[in-house]
Design an enzyme around this catalytic site. Structure first.
Site, PDB file in Angstrom:
ATOM      1  NE  ARG A 176      44.972  52.315  -4.352  1.00  0.00           N
ATOM      2  CZ  ARG A 176      45.556  53.498  -4.450  1.00  0.00           C
ATOM      3  NH1 ARG A 176      45.680  54.080  -5.624  1.00  0.00           N
ATOM      4  NH2 ARG A 176      46.010  54.119  -3.381  1.00  0.00           N
ATOM      5  CB  CYS A 211      40.608  56.729   3.046  1.00  0.00           C
ATOM      6  SG  CYS A 211      41.515  56.112   1.621  1.00  0.00           S
ATOM      7  CB  SER A 269      42.801  52.356   3.609  1.00  0.00           C
ATOM      8  OG  SER A 269      44.073  52.476   3.012  1.00  0.00           O
TER       9      SER A 269
HETATM   10  N1  MHF Z   1      48.706  57.561  -0.901  1.00  0.00           N
HETATM   11  C1  MHF Z   1      47.733  58.415  -0.574  1.00  0.00           C
HETATM   12  N2  MHF Z   1      47.772  59.001   0.644  1.00  0.00           N
HETATM   13  C2  MHF Z   1      46.802  59.880   1.020  1.00  0.00           C
HETATM   14  O1  MHF Z   1      46.898  60.394   2.149  1.00  0.00           O
HETATM   15  C3  MHF Z   1      45.735  60.151   0.113  1.00  0.00           C
HETATM   16  C4  MHF Z   1      45.734  59.539  -1.145  1.00  0.00           C
HETATM   17  N3  MHF Z   1      46.737  58.664  -1.466  1.00  0.00           N
HETATM   18  N4  MHF Z   1      44.772  59.810  -2.070  1.00  0.00           N
HETATM   19  C5  MHF Z   1      43.606  60.588  -1.719  1.00  0.00           C
HETATM   20  C6  MHF Z   1      43.860  61.571  -0.671  1.00  0.00           C
HETATM   21  C7  MHF Z   1      44.645  62.795  -1.063  1.00  0.00           C
HETATM   22  N5  MHF Z   1      45.317  63.115   0.222  1.00  0.00           N
HETATM   23  C8  MHF Z   1      46.529  63.781   0.297  1.00  0.00           C
HETATM   24  C9  MHF Z   1      47.228  64.075  -0.856  1.00  0.00           C
HETATM   25  C10 MHF Z   1      48.435  64.743  -0.794  1.00  0.00           C
HETATM   26  C11 MHF Z   1      48.934  65.124   0.442  1.00  0.00           C
HETATM   27  C12 MHF Z   1      50.231  65.875   0.480  1.00  0.00           C
HETATM   28  O2  MHF Z   1      50.961  65.930  -0.487  1.00  0.00           O
HETATM   29  N6  MHF Z   1      50.543  66.518   1.581  1.00  0.00           N
HETATM   30  C13 MHF Z   1      51.772  67.270   1.759  1.00  0.00           C
HETATM   31  C14 MHF Z   1      51.671  68.682   1.237  1.00  0.00           C
HETATM   32  C15 MHF Z   1      50.303  69.292   1.337  1.00  0.00           C
HETATM   33  C16 MHF Z   1      50.166  70.703   0.759  1.00  0.00           C
HETATM   34  O3  MHF Z   1      51.181  71.307   0.320  1.00  0.00           O
HETATM   35  O4  MHF Z   1      49.036  71.222   0.769  1.00  0.00           O
HETATM   36  C17 MHF Z   1      52.119  67.270   3.240  1.00  0.00           C
HETATM   37  O5  MHF Z   1      53.297  67.478   3.512  1.00  0.00           O
HETATM   38  O6  MHF Z   1      51.236  67.050   4.065  1.00  0.00           O
HETATM   39  C18 MHF Z   1      48.241  64.833   1.598  1.00  0.00           C
HETATM   40  C19 MHF Z   1      47.029  64.152   1.527  1.00  0.00           C
HETATM   41  C20 MHF Z   1      44.920  62.189   1.216  1.00  0.00           C
HETATM   42  N7  MHF Z   1      44.672  61.028   0.431  1.00  0.00           N
HETATM   43  O1  LIG Z   2      41.680  60.732   3.563  1.00  0.00           O
HETATM   44  C1  LIG Z   2      42.513  59.872   3.165  1.00  0.00           C
HETATM   45  C2  LIG Z   2      42.498  59.399   1.867  1.00  0.00           C
HETATM   46  C3  LIG Z   2      43.412  58.465   1.501  1.00  0.00           C
HETATM   47  N1  LIG Z   2      44.304  57.995   2.391  1.00  0.00           N
HETATM   48  C4  LIG Z   2      45.299  56.989   1.937  1.00  0.00           C
HETATM   49  C5  LIG Z   2      45.224  55.603   2.484  1.00  0.00           C
HETATM   50  C6  LIG Z   2      45.916  54.786   1.398  1.00  0.00           C
HETATM   51  O2  LIG Z   2      47.318  54.901   1.559  1.00  0.00           O
HETATM   52  C7  LIG Z   2      45.507  55.508   0.128  1.00  0.00           C
HETATM   53  C8  LIG Z   2      44.282  54.901  -0.519  1.00  0.00           C
HETATM   54  O3  LIG Z   2      44.621  53.669  -1.063  1.00  0.00           O
HETATM   55  P1  LIG Z   2      43.620  52.406  -1.061  1.00  0.00           P
HETATM   56  O4  LIG Z   2      44.335  51.406  -1.926  1.00  0.00           O
HETATM   57  O5  LIG Z   2      42.334  52.854  -1.679  1.00  0.00           O
HETATM   58  O6  LIG Z   2      43.457  51.952   0.358  1.00  0.00           O
HETATM   59  O7  LIG Z   2      45.184  56.831   0.532  1.00  0.00           O
HETATM   60  C9  LIG Z   2      44.357  58.476   3.679  1.00  0.00           C
HETATM   61  O8  LIG Z   2      45.189  58.089   4.510  1.00  0.00           O
HETATM   62  N2  LIG Z   2      43.439  59.389   4.031  1.00  0.00           N
END
Ligand code: MHF
Ligand SMILES: O=c1ccn([C@H]2C[C@H](O)[C@@H](COP(=O)(O)O)O2)c(=O)[nH]1
Length: 283
Positions: free
Chosen positions: A22, A160, A181
């Site tokens: 993915r 997740c 995941s």
């Molecule tokens: N690859 C991936 N990992 C994830 O953890 C994840 C996804 N996709 N997709 C759905 C949600 C979205 N989530 C996320 C998305 C972005 C951050 C992130 O960028 N965190 C940074 C900055 C956060 C901020 O500035 O508010 C960090 O340093 O924690 C964390 C969780 C958790 N999930």
């Molecule tokens: O709450 C969350 C949401 C997402 N994730 C992470 C886990 C995976 O790295 C990606 C989702 O990819 P899939 O291919 O659907 O498994 O986002 C997380 O850790 N926590």
């Protein structure tokens, strides 16, 4: 904090490289991890070996409890974490079910607050659980699920952390959360906070004492571009003592959470942390 660092170290030591189609990235992966949070004794599991954006994590769980399905609603609450999945995820952009800018589709609370019944109509799983727990009822199936395999193509991402099972022993509330995941450097840093806050909030609005929260993770991974900062920087740091999370005691019902609660109703006291580390995010 120690259990988080132990899991990170275990992935570094024992992880197996798995290609993820993915995201088109390799992930260092282990199967099965069990984390426990002692909510009764206020052991708030906030990462201290880097700066954690705990407000974003709380905004996500409140958005799920409200049934949000737009990244704009998550932004208004205080987190941009759903922007990339709404607007940069190639597969979702091509999906005919996407309703335009910021739409996330049927994800998380959009399912949990209106779970489709096979014979028509919907059930609000969260409201049912709150009603039961408030009456002191645990029917041994107080399960908030966000997982509907028939809806996978109707949302940008499969959930997740897909299930939260609440249990009562007397007037103490427990929570078992399951995650299929887990992006350990980014996602788990948030998910630990979310499991803790979900139990603390549910206990508060149903008039129960919080007990422990048990967090089961199946596939725990570090993306290849996250490995060096995790192994060479974050894992070399000494953790600080856990800070305290304070939740506004005026939050007394699910309606309160749905209507007026903001991130100002949460405060973290005594948060000592190392410098921020920016981990790459896989879309
Ligand atoms: N690859 C991936 N990992 C994830 O953890 C994840 C996804 N996709 N997709 C759905 C949600 C979205 N989530 C996320 C998305 C972005 C951050 C992130 O960028 N965190 C940074 C900055 C956060 C901020 O500035 O508010 C960090 O340093 O924690 C964390 C969780 C958790 N999930
Ligand atoms: O709450 C969350 C949401 C997402 N994730 C992470 C886990 C995976 O790295 C990606 C989702 O990819 P899939 O291919 O659907 O498994 O986002 C997380 O850790 N926590």
């Amino acid at each position: 904090m120690k259990q988080y660092l132990d899991l990170c170290q275990r992935i570094v030591n024992e992880g197996v490289w798995i290609n993820n189609e993915r995201t088109n990235k390799r992930c260092l992966t282990v199967i099965n991890a069990d984390l426990t949070y002692d909510v009764a004794n206020h052991q708030f599991p906030l990462v201290t070996t880097r700066k954690s954006y705990w407000k974003s994590a709380i905004a996500e769980i409140i958005g799920y409890m409200r049934g949000y399905q737009s990244a704009a609603d998550f932004r208004a609450l205080g987190t941009k974490t759903w922007d990339a999945n709404a607007n940069l995820n190639e597969a979702w952009l091509k999906n005919p079910h996407r309703k335009g800018e910021d739409d996330l589709g049927l994800i998380y609370g959009a399912l949990g607050r209106a779970f489709p019944k096979p014979n028509g109509g919907h059930v609000d799983l969260l409201q049912g659980i709150v009603d039961d727990l408030t009456k002191g009822v645990d029917n041994r199936g107080e399960i908030l699920t966000f997982l509907h395999p028939g809806a996978f193509d109707l949302g940008c991402l499969r959930p997740c952390m897909y299930e939260h099972h609440f249990s009562l022993l007397g007037d103490t509330l427990y929570l078992n959360s399951t995650q299929r995941s887990c992006d350990v450097p980014l996602g788990l840093n948030f998910n630990m906070v979310q499991v803790y806050v979900l139990l603390a909030l549910m206990a508060q609005i149903t008039g129960k004492k919080p007990g422990k929260a048990y967090h089961k993770i199946v596939n725990a991974h570090i993306y290849e571009d996250q490995l060096a900062p995790m192994r060479d920087i974050q894992l070399k740091r000494e953790p600080f003592a856990a800070p305290q999370l304070i939740i506004n005691p005026d939050i007394k019902s699910l309606k309160d959470i749905e209507t007026w609660v903001t991130l100002d109703d949460f405060e973290v006291k005594g948060y000592q942390h190392h410098d921020a580390i920016q981990y790459p995010f896989a879309v």
